[in-house]
Write a protein that holds these residues in place. Structure first.
Motif, mmCIF file in Angstrom:
data_model
loop_
_atom_site.group_PDB
_atom_site.id
_atom_site.type_symbol
_atom_site.label_atom_id
_atom_site.label_comp_id
_atom_site.label_asym_id
_atom_site.label_seq_id
_atom_site.Cartn_x
_atom_site.Cartn_y
_atom_site.Cartn_z
ATOM 1 N N SER A 90 0.813 -1.227 0.000
ATOM 2 C CA SER A 90 0.000 0.000 0.000
ATOM 3 C C SER A 90 0.841 1.270 0.000
ATOM 4 O O SER A 90 0.338 2.340 -0.293
ATOM 5 C CB SER A 90 -1.020 0.007 1.134
ATOM 6 O OG SER A 90 -0.378 -0.056 2.365
ATOM 7 N N ASN A 142 -1.132 4.778 12.574
ATOM 8 C CA ASN A 142 0.301 4.651 12.769
ATOM 9 C C ASN A 142 0.805 6.096 12.851
ATOM 10 O O ASN A 142 0.607 6.839 11.900
ATOM 11 C CB ASN A 142 0.942 3.935 11.576
ATOM 12 C CG ASN A 142 2.453 3.986 11.624
ATOM 13 O OD1 ASN A 142 3.035 4.323 12.647
ATOM 14 N ND2 ASN A 142 3.092 3.653 10.514
ATOM 15 N N ASP A 166 -6.779 4.980 5.211
ATOM 16 C CA ASP A 166 -5.755 3.933 5.296
ATOM 17 C C ASP A 166 -6.097 3.094 6.531
ATOM 18 O O ASP A 166 -5.947 3.546 7.662
ATOM 19 C CB ASP A 166 -4.395 4.615 5.416
ATOM 20 C CG ASP A 166 -3.234 3.644 5.457
ATOM 21 O OD1 ASP A 166 -3.459 2.430 5.638
ATOM 22 O OD2 ASP A 166 -2.088 4.109 5.334
ATOM 23 N N TYR A 214 -4.292 -1.405 9.671
ATOM 24 C CA TYR A 214 -4.185 -2.098 10.971
ATOM 25 C C TYR A 214 -5.548 -2.499 11.526
ATOM 26 O O TYR A 214 -5.674 -2.796 12.720
ATOM 27 C CB TYR A 214 -3.453 -1.194 11.977
ATOM 28 C CG TYR A 214 -2.053 -0.855 11.535
ATOM 29 C CD1 TYR A 214 -1.032 -1.799 11.629
ATOM 30 C CD2 TYR A 214 -1.750 0.380 10.984
ATOM 31 C CE1 TYR A 214 0.253 -1.511 11.198
ATOM 32 C CE2 TYR A 214 -0.462 0.682 10.547
ATOM 33 C CZ TYR A 214 0.529 -0.270 10.659
ATOM 34 O OH TYR A 214 1.801 0.016 10.225
ATOM 35 N N SER A 247 -3.806 -3.270 3.482
ATOM 36 C CA SER A 247 -2.581 -4.017 3.215
ATOM 37 C C SER A 247 -2.617 -5.361 3.929
ATOM 38 O O SER A 247 -3.084 -5.451 5.065
ATOM 39 C CB SER A 247 -1.391 -3.209 3.739
ATOM 40 O OG SER A 247 -0.227 -3.995 3.674
ATOM 41 N N SER A 256 0.255 -6.838 4.497
ATOM 42 C CA SER A 256 1.620 -6.952 5.050
ATOM 43 C C SER A 256 1.611 -7.408 6.499
ATOM 44 O O SER A 256 2.344 -8.325 6.874
ATOM 45 C CB SER A 256 2.332 -5.603 4.999
ATOM 46 O OG SER A 256 2.631 -5.242 3.686
ATOM 47 N N ARG A 315 4.522 -7.688 -1.073
ATOM 48 C CA ARG A 315 3.926 -6.437 -1.551
ATOM 49 C C ARG A 315 2.491 -6.712 -1.988
ATOM 50 O O ARG A 315 2.190 -6.825 -3.185
ATOM 51 C CB ARG A 315 4.741 -5.792 -2.691
ATOM 52 C CG ARG A 315 6.234 -5.718 -2.449
ATOM 53 C CD ARG A 315 6.595 -5.128 -1.087
ATOM 54 N NE ARG A 315 6.142 -3.757 -0.933
ATOM 55 C CZ ARG A 315 5.464 -3.335 0.135
ATOM 56 N NH1 ARG A 315 5.161 -4.163 1.124
ATOM 57 N NH2 ARG A 315 5.099 -2.099 0.222
HETATM 58 C C1 LIG Z 1 -0.245 3.599 8.004
HETATM 59 C C2 LIG Z 1 0.488 2.774 7.011
HETATM 60 N N1 LIG Z 1 0.065 2.779 5.756
HETATM 61 C C3 LIG Z 1 0.680 2.041 4.811
HETATM 62 C C4 LIG Z 1 1.771 1.264 5.116
HETATM 63 C C5 LIG Z 1 2.447 0.515 4.009
HETATM 64 O O1 LIG Z 1 2.351 -0.848 4.116
HETATM 65 P P1 LIG Z 1 2.686 -1.774 2.884
HETATM 66 O O2 LIG Z 1 3.369 -0.955 1.836
HETATM 67 O O3 LIG Z 1 3.560 -2.850 3.417
HETATM 68 O O4 LIG Z 1 1.380 -2.299 2.386
HETATM 69 C C6 LIG Z 1 2.254 1.238 6.417
HETATM 70 C C7 LIG Z 1 3.431 0.421 6.756
HETATM 71 O O5 LIG Z 1 3.981 0.433 7.793
HETATM 72 C C8 LIG Z 1 1.584 2.014 7.383
HETATM 73 O O6 LIG Z 1 1.997 2.023 8.651
#
Ligand SMILES: Cc1ncc(COP(=O)(O)O)c(C=O)c1O
Length: 371
Positions: A95, A160, A188, A191, A224, A226, A235
């Motif tokens: 993301s 975050n 976004d 989490y 995401s 991830s 990814r």
């Molecule tokens: C708030 C937030 N958005 C997006 C991402 C991006 O995650 P990814 O590129 O692994 O999907 C992160 C990664 O730490 C994040 O903390």
């Protein structure tokens, strides 16, 4: 002007001396600064990747039909968002690129403003500057309501770095203010599966009908896999929402070759179809969170927000000089944390402690904090 600002030093480079100091600890450095998953990718996901490894042809930018169905079904099952179709979803290469490119792909330019949270993941700002737009860091809707130059409003819940969660009335207020000026709200929510407030509580999505009242126009979610599926190395992510925006973004991403590789699309489909590994991963993080939270509180630190997500947002009330004093204090215990200042001036009193470390490291960090 904006583009020049991207030449700024990468803030994490300034952590080098603190990493060196932490490395001097006789039992070594414990890194709680970066939220990179450390647990193995679940077998169900690895197998799907392997089984799809014969991929001679180009994959679909829009995502395979199976993946698009899996994303829509996941929103219905896990996020309380029914009725999404193929036209409402689009996979992205993780993301971060989607977040960083979004203002540019939406055609923003020098007259435009991108709003993002006051204390935030830095990529919202970087993406605004890349497009030539101005970034406005605020949590106060009154600061941008009625401003026709505001074209994109980022929200991030759970946040975050702070772990704060926006409830339905807060989301409704942001969406209503954005709709008055025709701005796109992008939420976004990466989490969202890591909600610590209560066993069955759910972080509301901006696409929840209680927020949208059935109208998805100008609303997007970025999500995401991830963290929830320990596949940061694959990814694997997607966006969802307004079908017109998704169609425009898909067309541009086709031109740019921004395609999620076919084996990763298959792995994403398997991950989205399987809720069990997410529950297991969640329990692992919950355990680490409890151990670390108890330890930092016993060591005199205070924790703010941190209701959800992968981080503890903490400060030491005796450290009047703010986050760098706390970073030094932690480095003396061999622990590396993230300085809150990296997320905006309002974060300057806090440090961010990630739960993405092995159980043994979390336990060792807890022991060091006790002494
Ligand atoms: C708030 C937030 N958005 C997006 C991402 C991006 O995650 P990814 O590129 O692994 O999907 C992160 C990664 O730490 C994040 O903390």
């Amino acid at each position: 002007m904006g583009f020049a600002a991207l030449g700024e030093d990468y803030p994490w480079d300034s952590m080098v001396p603190f990493r060196a100091r932490a490395s001097e600890h006789p039992d070594g450095l414990i890194d709680l600064s970066i939220g990179t998953p450390v647990d193995p990718t679940p077998a169900v996901v690895q197998q799907a990747l392997q089984q799809a490894s014969n991929a001679p042809g180009y994959p679909l930018t829009a995502g395979s039909p199976a993946l698009r169905d899996a994303i829509a079904a996941w929103f219905d099952r896990r996020r309380g968002v029914p009725h999404l179709t193929d036209e409402n979803v689009l996979p992205t290469i993780g993301s971060k690129e989607a977040v960083g490119l979004m203002p540019s792909l939406l055609g923003l330019g020098t007259e435009d403003v991108v709003v993002h949270p006051a204390v935030a993941y830095p990529t919202y700002r970087v993406g605004a500057l890349l497009s030539g737009a101005t970034a406005l860091a605020t949590d106060d809707v009154a600061q941008w309501a009625g401003d026709p130059n505001v074209k994109v409003v980022w929200i991030n819940s759970p946040s975050n770095p702070t772990g704060a969660v926006l409830d339905v009335p807060q989301l409704r207020m942001i969406v209503a203010a954005a709709r008055e000026i025709g701005a796109v709200v992008i939420s976004d929510e990466c989490y969202a599966e890591l909600d610590w407030r209560a066993e069955n509580s759910t972080v509301p999505s901006v696409l929840d009908p209680a927020v949208t009242e059935g109208d998805l126009s100008n609303l997007l979610v970025a999500y995401s896999l991830s963290k929830q599926s320990s596949v940061a190395g694959y990814r694997a992510a997607f966006i969802a929402g307004d079908a017109d925006l998704i169609s425009r973004l898909t067309a541009l991403r086709k031109h740019l070759g921004m395609i999620v590789p076919a084996p990763v699309q298959a792995a994403m489909t398997a991950a989205l179809d399987d809720d069990e590994h997410v529950a297991v991963q969640r329990a692992i993080y919950q355990y680490r969170r409890t151990v670390l939270l108890d330890a930092i509180m016993a060591a005199g630190m205070k924790v703010d927000h941190s209701q959800a997500g992968l981080y503890l947002w903490a400060r030491h009330p005796e450290h009047r000089a703010g986050c760098w004093e706390t970073i030094t204090w932690l480095a003396d215990r061999g622990i590396v944390a993230g300085p809150g200042e990296f997320y905006g001036p309002q974060g300057a009193a806090h440090v961010r402690l990630a739960l993405t470390a092995a159980d043994t490291d979390i336990a060792a960090a807890a022991r060091r904090l006790a002494h």
